[in-house]
Design an enzyme around this catalytic site. Structure first.
Site, PDB file in Angstrom:
ATOM      1  N   SER A  19       0.854  -1.181   0.000  1.00 14.91           N
ATOM      2  CA  SER A  19       0.000   0.000   0.000  1.00 14.91           C
ATOM      3  C   SER A  19       0.894   1.236   0.000  1.00 14.91           C
ATOM      4  O   SER A  19       1.693   1.403  -0.914  1.00 14.91           O
ATOM      5  CB  SER A  19      -0.953  -0.032   1.209  1.00 14.91           C
ATOM      6  OG  SER A  19      -1.830   1.075   1.189  1.00 14.91           O
ATOM      7  N   HIS A  46      -2.476  -0.700  -3.284  1.00 17.52           N
ATOM      8  CA  HIS A  46      -3.600   0.222  -3.094  1.00 17.52           C
ATOM      9  C   HIS A  46      -3.352   1.525  -3.844  1.00 17.52           C
ATOM     10  O   HIS A  46      -2.309   2.168  -3.669  1.00 17.52           O
ATOM     11  CB  HIS A  46      -3.774   0.538  -1.609  1.00 17.52           C
ATOM     12  CG  HIS A  46      -4.240  -0.622  -0.806  1.00 17.52           C
ATOM     13  ND1 HIS A  46      -4.292  -0.603   0.566  1.00 17.52           N
ATOM     14  CD2 HIS A  46      -4.679  -1.850  -1.172  1.00 17.52           C
ATOM     15  CE1 HIS A  46      -4.742  -1.754   1.014  1.00 17.52           C
ATOM     16  NE2 HIS A  46      -4.976  -2.540  -0.019  1.00 17.52           N
ATOM     17  N   ASP A 137      -4.554  -4.702   5.580  1.00 17.89           N
ATOM     18  CA  ASP A 137      -4.909  -5.525   4.426  1.00 17.89           C
ATOM     19  C   ASP A 137      -3.782  -6.513   4.135  1.00 17.89           C
ATOM     20  O   ASP A 137      -2.604  -6.155   4.165  1.00 17.89           O
ATOM     21  CB  ASP A 137      -5.160  -4.636   3.200  1.00 17.89           C
ATOM     22  CG  ASP A 137      -5.719  -5.425   2.019  1.00 17.89           C
ATOM     23  OD1 ASP A 137      -6.207  -6.548   2.225  1.00 17.89           O
ATOM     24  OD2 ASP A 137      -5.664  -4.895   0.896  1.00 17.89           O
TER      25      ASP A 137
END
Length: 209
Positions: A19, A46, A137
């Site tokens: 991310s 992300h 995540d």
């Protein structure tokens, strides 16, 4: 650092999740992977869904792998790097082909969506890698890969630009096979990946999202 899995265990799918700070981390890892890697590489980072993503173009400059955004129904091929898009979840299905899912149940958890699908359908062939990022995540999905017989690798939180995702993956509750800086992760991926029979990556019968 936990002990690594034995080298004779064959893996031919590498799944990388990141991310914040992830573009640099993924680029660095791909750059250091061994040439002729006999594996399919998945990358999920992300990114905002309201902007045109240049991630495939950026990553293609750092690796000899063929980098592309996959279409639904695409089969897995060694030497290819499949990059997920922000608005669709990159996963695989029981046919071992790419499935692109709308962002509903897994909203904000693109990495978990990919990792859990790989755990379900190709767990003992998969090396999951968590790199720099915020929040958690990937922690659940990495645990699922490990429980399915795969390998779990995590970037050292101290090296990561944003240590939340690596730290949460380590603390989630599942064993981690290897924790280290990008350079060491690349070496470990190369050690784990070994040639496999050609018929293990079979063509798909049809295309579809």
């Amino acid at each position: 650092m936990p002990e690594s899995q034995p080298a004779e265990h064959q893996f031919d799918i590498i799944a990388i999740g990141a991310s914040a700070g992830g573009v640099e981390a993924v680029s660095d890892l791909l750059r250091q992977l061994p040439r002729g890697l006999p594996a399919t590489v998945f990358v999920v980072v992300h990114r905002p869904s309201d902007r045109v993503s240049m991630l495939p173009q950026i990553l293609s400059k750092t690796t000899q792998l063929h980098v592309a955004t996959p279409h639904g129904g695409e089969r897995l091929r060694h030497g290819h790097c499949l990059v997920g898009t922000p608005e669709r979840h990159l996963t695989i299905g029981p046919d071992l082909c790419v499935h692109l899912l709308p962002d509903h149940f897994y909203r904000g958890h693109n990495i978990d969506a990919l990792f859990t699908s790989l755990a379900l359908y190709a767990g003992n062939r998969t090396v999951g890698v968590i790199l720099s990022g915020l929040l958690k995540d990937g922690a659940f999905g990495l645990k699922a890969i490990k429980e399915a017989g795969g390998a779990a690798l995590v970037q050292s939180p101290g090296e990561a630009a944003y240590p939340d995702m690596p730290r949460n993956a380590i603390n989630y509750g599942g064993p981690i096979d290897f924790i280290g800086p990008i350079r060491a992760l690349a070496i470990e991926v190369g050690r784990l990946v070994a040639p496999v029979p050609k018929n293990r990556l079979s063509p798909c019968s049809s295309r579809g999202a």
